[in-house]
Design an enzyme around this catalytic site. Sequence first.
Site, short mmCIF file in Angstrom:
data_model
loop_
_atom_site.label_atom_id
_atom_site.label_comp_id
_atom_site.label_asym_id
_atom_site.label_seq_id
_atom_site.Cartn_x
_atom_site.Cartn_y
_atom_site.Cartn_z
N TRP A 161 54.90 62.78 4.57
CA TRP A 161 53.70 61.97 4.38
C TRP A 161 53.16 62.05 2.96
CZ3 TRP A 161 53.70 58.21 7.40
CH2 TRP A 161 54.10 58.33 8.72
N ASP A 164 44.82 64.22 2.62
CA ASP A 164 45.17 63.55 3.87
C ASP A 164 45.03 64.59 5.00
OD1 ASP A 164 46.38 62.43 6.07
OD2 ASP A 164 48.27 61.93 5.08
N LYS A 190 45.13 61.17 16.17
CA LYS A 190 45.67 62.49 16.50
C LYS A 190 44.58 63.40 17.10
CE LYS A 190 48.73 61.36 12.85
NZ LYS A 190 49.96 61.09 13.56
C1 LIG Z 1 49.62 63.21 7.95
C2 LIG Z 1 49.85 61.74 8.10
N1 LIG Z 1 49.51 60.94 7.08
C3 LIG Z 1 49.70 59.61 7.14
C4 LIG Z 1 50.25 59.03 8.25
C5 LIG Z 1 50.43 57.54 8.31
O1 LIG Z 1 49.49 57.02 9.17
P1 LIG Z 1 49.58 55.54 9.77
O2 LIG Z 1 50.76 55.51 10.66
O3 LIG Z 1 48.27 55.42 10.50
O4 LIG Z 1 49.68 54.60 8.63
C6 LIG Z 1 50.60 59.82 9.36
C7 LIG Z 1 51.15 59.20 10.57
O5 LIG Z 1 51.46 59.81 11.55
C8 LIG Z 1 50.40 61.21 9.25
O6 LIG Z 1 50.73 62.03 10.27
#
Ligand SMILES: Cc1ncc(COP(=O)(O)O)c(C=O)c1O
Length: 398
Positions: free
Chosen positions: A126, A207, A231
């Site tokens: 991520w 994040d 989550k």
């Molecule tokens: C830590 C983290 N950041 C970003 C994302 C991306 O999120 P999205 O799928 O809502 O765009 C996720 C998705 O699971 C994630 O776990």
Amino acid sequence: MNSQTPHRVLNFSAGPSAIPLPVLQKAQAEFLDYKNTGMSIMELSHRSETFEAIIQKAEDDLRELLEIPSNYKVIFMQGGGTGEFAATHLNLMLSKSIVEKQRKLSEANPGQNKTLKCGYIVSGIWSKKGHQECKRLGGNAHVIVDSKESLGQSGYYDLPPVSSWDLPKPEETAYVYYCDNETIGGFEMKSDSIYPHIDPSVPIVCDMSSNILTRKVDISKFGIIYAGAQKNLGPSGLTIVIVRDDLLERKDSINNIPSVLDYKYFVDEGPMPHTPPTFGIYICGLVFEYVKQLGGIPTMEEMDRKKADLIYNFIDSHSNYFTNPISPSYRSRMNVVFILNNKSLEKKLIEEAKDAGIVEIKGHRSVGGFRASLYNAITVDNVQALVDFLSAFCEKHF
Ligand SMILES: Cc1ncc(COP(=O)(O)O)c(C=O)c1O
């Protein structure tokens, strides 16, 4: 199954994921007629006083739970984590203090086209995606450290010492970005592993999509914190952004980014400059109330520690059968990844788990193996049930 005892499984999904049963039950009870409006919450105008009260309470409760200082704004957005990869970069590059810093850098280095570095700590898939998005948008995306590459490992298992990081000088850095908990790899930063190493003049972007509301965080150390709701907070479709208000100051009223990603648009016109994900905000509000009733963050933190200890102790004491590849100091409390040493039994494990009412323990498609996500809706008893199942599986097959 009947209406009194609904069929429920133990859902260890990484997201969208389990929502606390009392929250679902409350939402169910209010579903057809929300507080005598004669309407479902999904049918209610976001401009109604009823909904305005819902969003205000959700914000107030979140502020109380996370102890968000008054100089931080809370924004309810859409676009998920992926939207925030872009939004964090686009907003910060318009920020007055960063624009000023760029001007000084250019003046100090005439004719060199020097641009501020957007520093990324890459500790998993991520944060890597965050870095890629910055590059995609034309930012000077700089890797401070990529733990997989610098340690020469096959995955993101550890974090090299800070002395080996390529931290640019503060006057050359726009911001530093990292992911507090890598949901796919099961790698979680310790709460104080990043900010002590970053000059306080440089805004930190974090994040927290998969570990928000699970431990005490000193918000004042951050420029921007964001989290997709799906989550620990509620359903997908809502993203929560916490941003320090000085970063919203702009020079010359330049706003050349899409309104739906523009934090200032939400703050100036807010909190609902356009139609928000009303149902998601409502459910998150119920989750916040529920977490408060349980005792707030200290209770969640204690529970999360117990859950993680239960399963990691089990994995470690069954090392003939299972392996967790993450360095012990970075093992995620939220996403426990494990490998079955005998790969030929993987399919059986998934099937037998399903028969036992345990679902969504398959690892992410990019890394394989298994992953159990232990967000706030998962109880200690749920984790004990998983451990008991894994233990019985070992006895049966080894
Ligand atoms: C830590 C983290 N950041 C970003 C994302 C991306 O999120 P999205 O799928 O809502 O765009 C996720 C998705 O699971 C994630 O776990």
